[in-house]
Write an enzyme that holds these catalytic residues in place. Sequence first.
Site, short mmCIF file in Angstrom:
data_model
loop_
_atom_site.label_atom_id
_atom_site.label_comp_id
_atom_site.label_asym_id
_atom_site.label_seq_id
_atom_site.Cartn_x
_atom_site.Cartn_y
_atom_site.Cartn_z
N GLU A 76 -37.06 16.94 8.39
CA GLU A 76 -36.41 18.06 8.10
C GLU A 76 -35.53 17.88 6.75
O GLU A 76 -35.13 18.73 6.03
CB GLU A 76 -35.53 18.36 9.21
CG GLU A 76 -36.16 18.88 10.44
CD GLU A 76 -36.64 20.60 9.85
OE1 GLU A 76 -35.94 21.28 9.37
OE2 GLU A 76 -37.90 21.04 10.40
N GLU B 20 -42.42 30.77 3.55
CA GLU B 20 -42.01 29.29 3.65
C GLU B 20 -43.44 28.51 3.99
O GLU B 20 -43.96 28.96 4.79
CB GLU B 20 -41.14 28.72 4.63
CG GLU B 20 -39.58 29.17 4.55
CD GLU B 20 -38.77 28.74 5.52
OE1 GLU B 20 -39.30 27.95 6.20
OE2 GLU B 20 -37.71 29.15 5.64
N GLU C 287 -32.51 17.51 1.66
CA GLU C 287 -31.10 18.14 2.20
C GLU C 287 -30.79 17.29 3.24
O GLU C 287 -31.08 17.30 4.34
CB GLU C 287 -31.40 19.69 2.68
CG GLU C 287 -31.78 20.44 1.55
CD GLU C 287 -32.21 21.76 2.23
OE1 GLU C 287 -31.42 22.45 2.62
OE2 GLU C 287 -33.46 22.03 2.04
N LYS D 273 -29.35 18.43 7.19
CA LYS D 273 -30.08 19.16 7.98
C LYS D 273 -30.32 18.45 9.34
O LYS D 273 -30.49 17.15 9.19
CB LYS D 273 -31.70 19.54 7.35
CG LYS D 273 -31.52 20.68 6.21
CD LYS D 273 -32.74 21.01 5.77
CE LYS D 273 -33.69 21.76 6.68
NZ LYS D 273 -33.25 23.38 6.61
#
Length: 381
Positions: free
Chosen positions: A332, A269, A323, A326
């Site tokens: 985030e 990541e 997203e 999250k």
Amino acid sequence: MATFIRRIAISYILVTLFFSSDIGFFGRVASFGINYGQVANNLPPPDKVLELFSNLKVTKTRIYDTNPQILTAFAKSNVEVIVTVENNMLSQLNDPQQALQWVSGHIKPYLPDTKITGIQVGNELYTNGDKTLIQYLVPAVVNIHNALVQLGLDSNIHVSTPSSLEVLQESYPPSAGSFKSEISGIMSQFLNFLATTKAPFWINAYPYFAYKDDPNRIPLDYVLFNPNEGMVDPYTNLHYDNMLYAQVDAVSFAIAKLGFSGIEVRVSETGWPSQGDPNEIGASVQNAQTYNRNLLRRQMANEGTPFSPRMRLEAYIFALFNEDMKSGATSERNYGLFQPDETMAYNVGLAAFADSSTSSTSISLTSSATKIKKSGPTHTF
């Protein structure tokens, strides 16, 4: 101490140059990853994501579970999939029979139609928030691997785990890289497993966090891959023009100090948020676009790190979608290259990459976990 570090650095570089053919040169299939996250209530279904993969010539993906919908949707496609054992399952895998049942139920039914090429046993098992999970790592990877062998499925599936930079005690300069003493025993056992099975060591590395925590000392251009003076490791004289490569090489040196060589380090990541809270310095569309675009260009150029220049660094960008479910800081929920409706959050040149790609070049995507990302050790000048 300085002489000792220099001796390790020089000897390990020589080992890497002579034996890196065992773990891949530029001739291997070029690929990079983009986290395909599912922590949202408005994302397209897996079959639509597969269409997006096809449009972008994506041939690899990594998910953080064994989602049956995804594994079924990707059957008969050319997309290779790395799956994950959830963290809450690890303690059960101390039992070889439980590991065999897990592989029999979560992996075997999808083969060979779905190209499962790897199993990640947990994700970031050692963090400041939880230091207990890592005790289950070695028994779990050994039992999962043995289950694959017993079922005759091990030849094309590697077993490993992604770690955060919190496993490092030191990361600067790169040649000072070392694992925290409290986990060095477990890491030695894990590295022995990786060396024996020829599996990679995966690391989640985010230069963004280092910059956010110390923007007055860390040059923005250095973390964004922009032209800059960079830094020279005083013990190896290796020059680094970006922080990501320095972080990766710090892991390689940590591995060497435990007596191992020839283990490939990959980035599971890395990314940059396009939006953040007021205290999240550097989180912006411009910086996110710059970081990911520059990383993409380097991936297309098949670059290696200064420590392993002959071996292409495989990296996975976080993330495909923004997203909305999250938890944690605003950042985030804003790592995505795309909005949930598949429109671009910002343009990093993926379309141009897909248009120019050939049979030897591909894009990979990685499904994100539900965790909060960790910054790891501070990396400064």
